[in-house]
Design a protein around this motif. Sequence first.
Motif, PDB file in Angstrom:
ATOM      1  N   TYR A 109      69.279  29.658  53.653  1.00 44.74           N
ATOM      2  CA  TYR A 109      68.179  29.424  52.709  1.00 44.74           C
ATOM      3  C   TYR A 109      68.388  28.116  51.951  1.00 44.74           C
ATOM      4  CZ  TYR A 109      66.842  34.317  53.447  1.00 44.74           C
ATOM      5  OH  TYR A 109      66.442  35.504  54.006  1.00 44.74           O
ATOM      6  N   ILE A 110      69.641  27.803  51.651  1.00 41.40           N
ATOM      7  CA  ILE A 110      69.957  26.554  50.953  1.00 41.40           C
ATOM      8  C   ILE A 110      69.707  25.366  51.879  1.00 41.40           C
ATOM      9  CG2 ILE A 110      71.788  25.244  49.815  1.00 41.40           C
ATOM     10  CD1 ILE A 110      73.026  27.943  49.027  1.00 41.40           C
ATOM     11  N   TYR A 111      70.111  25.506  53.148  1.00 36.90           N
ATOM     12  CA  TYR A 111      69.870  24.428  54.110  1.00 36.90           C
ATOM     13  C   TYR A 111      68.366  24.189  54.278  1.00 36.90           C
ATOM     14  CZ  TYR A 111      74.723  25.569  55.365  1.00 36.90           C
ATOM     15  OH  TYR A 111      76.067  25.818  55.322  1.00 36.90           O
ATOM     16  N   LEU A 112      67.617  25.275  54.338  1.00 41.01           N
ATOM     17  CA  LEU A 112      66.162  25.154  54.481  1.00 41.01           C
ATOM     18  C   LEU A 112      65.539  24.458  53.277  1.00 41.01           C
ATOM     19  CD1 LEU A 112      65.146  28.630  55.968  1.00 41.01           C
ATOM     20  CD2 LEU A 112      64.731  26.416  57.031  1.00 41.01           C
ATOM     21  N   ARG A 113      65.995  24.817  52.093  1.00 44.73           N
ATOM     22  CA  ARG A 113      65.422  24.200  50.892  1.00 44.73           C
ATOM     23  C   ARG A 113      65.724  22.704  50.846  1.00 44.73           C
ATOM     24  NH1 ARG A 113      67.928  25.877  45.353  1.00 44.73           N
ATOM     25  NH2 ARG A 113      69.535  24.526  46.237  1.00 44.73           N
ATOM     26  N   ASP A 114      66.959  22.322  51.210  1.00 50.02           N
ATOM     27  CA  ASP A 114      67.310  20.907  51.212  1.00 50.02           C
ATOM     28  C   ASP A 114      66.461  20.131  52.220  1.00 50.02           C
ATOM     29  OD1 ASP A 114      69.198  21.331  49.271  1.00 50.02           O
ATOM     30  OD2 ASP A 114      70.897  21.430  50.653  1.00 50.02           O
ATOM     31  N   ALA A 115      66.248  20.733  53.403  1.00 48.65           N
ATOM     32  CA  ALA A 115      65.422  20.079  54.418  1.00 48.65           C
ATOM     33  C   ALA A 115      63.977  19.973  53.951  1.00 48.65           C
ATOM     34  CB  ALA A 115      65.497  20.853  55.735  1.00 48.65           C
ATOM     35  N   GLY A 174      71.059  20.758  38.360  1.00 46.53           N
ATOM     36  CA  GLY A 174      70.559  20.034  39.527  1.00 46.53           C
ATOM     37  C   GLY A 174      71.633  19.774  40.567  1.00 46.53           C
ATOM     38  N   VAL A 175      71.654  18.550  41.082  1.00 47.96           N
ATOM     39  CA  VAL A 175      72.603  18.205  42.146  1.00 47.96           C
ATOM     40  C   VAL A 175      74.038  18.206  41.650  1.00 47.96           C
ATOM     41  CG1 VAL A 175      70.938  16.863  43.485  1.00 47.96           C
ATOM     42  CG2 VAL A 175      72.243  15.743  41.681  1.00 47.96           C
ATOM     43  N   TYR A 176      74.243  18.041  40.337  1.00 44.17           N
ATOM     44  CA  TYR A 176      75.610  17.955  39.824  1.00 44.17           C
ATOM     45  C   TYR A 176      76.341  19.289  39.917  1.00 44.17           C
ATOM     46  CZ  TYR A 176      73.725  13.624  37.885  1.00 44.17           C
ATOM     47  OH  TYR A 176      73.122  12.407  37.735  1.00 44.17           O
ATOM     48  N   SER A 177      75.653  20.393  39.650  1.00 47.15           N
ATOM     49  CA  SER A 177      76.313  21.702  39.695  1.00 47.15           C
ATOM     50  C   SER A 177      76.391  22.269  41.111  1.00 47.15           C
ATOM     51  CB  SER A 177      75.588  22.705  38.790  1.00 47.15           C
ATOM     52  OG  SER A 177      74.241  22.863  39.196  1.00 47.15           O
ATOM     53  N   ARG A 178      75.695  21.645  42.072  1.00 48.41           N
ATOM     54  CA  ARG A 178      75.702  22.160  43.443  1.00 48.41           C
ATOM     55  C   ARG A 178      77.095  22.137  44.059  1.00 48.41           C
ATOM     56  NH1 ARG A 178      71.087  21.817  46.718  1.00 48.41           N
ATOM     57  NH2 ARG A 178      72.540  22.279  48.420  1.00 48.41           N
ATOM     58  N   ARG A 179      77.868  21.104  43.752  1.00 46.20           N
ATOM     59  CA  ARG A 179      79.221  21.018  44.326  1.00 46.20           C
ATOM     60  C   ARG A 179      80.117  22.130  43.803  1.00 46.20           C
ATOM     61  NH1 ARG A 179      81.191  14.993  43.384  1.00 46.20           N
ATOM     62  NH2 ARG A 179      79.949  15.205  41.482  1.00 46.20           N
ATOM     63  N   ALA A 208      61.129  28.128  52.822  1.00 47.80           N
ATOM     64  CA  ALA A 208      62.226  27.294  52.325  1.00 47.80           C
ATOM     65  C   ALA A 208      62.211  27.215  50.801  1.00 47.80           C
ATOM     66  CB  ALA A 208      62.136  25.900  52.930  1.00 47.80           C
ATOM     67  N   GLU A 209      61.021  27.103  50.202  1.00 45.78           N
ATOM     68  CA  GLU A 209      60.927  26.996  48.747  1.00 45.78           C
ATOM     69  C   GLU A 209      61.179  28.341  48.060  1.00 45.78           C
ATOM     70  OE1 GLU A 209      60.917  24.528  46.853  1.00 45.78           O
ATOM     71  OE2 GLU A 209      60.599  22.944  48.312  1.00 45.78           O
ATOM     72  N   PHE A 210      60.736  29.416  48.669  1.00 46.89           N
ATOM     73  CA  PHE A 210      60.963  30.741  48.088  1.00 46.89           C
ATOM     74  C   PHE A 210      62.431  31.157  48.196  1.00 46.89           C
ATOM     75  CE2 PHE A 210      56.450  32.679  48.363  1.00 46.89           C
ATOM     76  CZ  PHE A 210      56.238  32.385  47.026  1.00 46.89           C
ATOM     77  N   GLY A 211      63.069  30.824  49.309  1.00 47.23           N
ATOM     78  CA  GLY A 211      64.417  31.319  49.534  1.00 47.23           C
ATOM     79  C   GLY A 211      64.394  32.808  49.827  1.00 47.23           C
ATOM     80  N   ASP A 212      65.477  33.474  49.502  1.00 48.47           N
ATOM     81  CA  ASP A 212      65.572  34.919  49.722  1.00 48.47           C
ATOM     82  C   ASP A 212      64.835  35.645  48.596  1.00 48.47           C
ATOM     83  OD1 ASP A 212      66.184  37.489  50.342  1.00 48.47           O
ATOM     84  OD2 ASP A 212      68.354  37.210  50.443  1.00 48.47           O
ATOM     85  N   LEU A 213      63.654  36.151  48.890  1.00 47.05           N
ATOM     86  CA  LEU A 213      62.840  36.817  47.868  1.00 47.05           C
ATOM     87  C   LEU A 213      63.469  38.109  47.353  1.00 47.05           C
ATOM     88  CD1 LEU A 213      59.200  36.313  49.221  1.00 47.05           C
ATOM     89  CD2 LEU A 213      60.172  35.383  47.126  1.00 47.05           C
TER      90      LEU A 213
END
Length: 416
Positions: free
Chosen positions: A133-139, A66-71, A298-303
């Motif tokens: 794609y990551i920015y879109l998913r976070d938004a 989750g958010v812990y491994s993002r950094r 945003a949820e799909f990301g780069d298909l």
Amino acid sequence: MRIAIGLDVSSKTTNVSVVVNDGEVTREAEACKVSNDLVGFGPVLKLIHKYSINDKLPEVVFEATGVYSRRLQHFLRVHAVAYTQLNPLKAKQELTAIGGLHRRKTDQMDALGLAQSQLILQRAKSYVQDPVYIYLRDAERFYQQINSDVVTAKNRLHRALQLTFPELENVLYSTDGELYWRLVQTFPHPDLLLKSHQSFDQLVETVRHLTKRTMSETRGQRIAQKLSDSASVAAPAVSAAPTEIEPVTYQAGELIRLSDQKHHLINEMLDLAKELPELDIFKSLPGAADTSAVTLLAEFGDLRRFQTTNQINSYIGIDLRHYESGNYEAADHISKRGNPYARKILFRMIGTMDAVAKLPNHPNHIIDYYEKKKQSSQSKGTKKIAIAAVSRLIRTIYYLVTHNQTYDYQKATLGR
């Protein structure tokens, strides 16, 4: 010689294990525990370069926590370090299947198991998506959070309004939207209307100025009349004292603020995605408006990171689970283990597409299939049929994205 570095990421620290295979024996060469910040990530980067062979970096592997491994993920991407990120459930299944790697369960042993299994399984590097794609998913996740807050605020407003002016809920056709919430803000209690000494014409003008859109005189009169009639028969449980009506006005104001924030986020996401070719592809789908197109993107990301549509089905949790034992065979159900937000958006899109397909000049091969299945006497349960339509929609989207084409009904029907 092959070298793997296993990283077991927790909320504040990361356990590191370096495993070396020289062709004859596999051994743990080094182990440490670091903090999840630059002070800790710096030594990890040094370890990675220390065990590089002829400029070939070791295989770095860790679980997505989750958010812990993002950094850690961001740090490695910035420093051009390729990595393998694992689904925790899949990693556990793989370690169990291999067996014998370690018996004790500690964070350090988990890091060691990840590195050892990487040398055995030789997992491929994770696909690195473009940061947009990551920015879109976070938004989009923030957008979903606000949606949840809207539902909570609506429920609270309904409860508060039952004490002050419940008849107000019948003035408009819907208790949703800025006009209704501003009406509640202006007249949270019938006494505020009855004792305002406004003439009917003044009340009409007050109502018409509650919306940014142009409201006709006729509609303004109709709403003002309903408002006046409701106030005259209302029997509130509390007085019009500021302390009594404040919960109502607060929740109405909160809903207006949240609605504005949702519009702002969608505009930001559309601006972020405007350079991506997928946005026009998603918007070309019948019934897909800006909001559904950009949130699904945003949820799909780069298909392109998926090799098959079955992988996408698993990603959003509509892959079937089959169970049978002896003479018993259970009905197949979707796993629901994947992305719940994408699953919800897709399910709603089928409903929207079905409604739009009934309009002239809006053909849709997915809804053709959906309606045909519903009419079949052998098909039971519209939800199951909708999930089948979602699977077909995913195949369509995947084909369009990988071939960089917008939706065309004629081409879609030829390919059925």
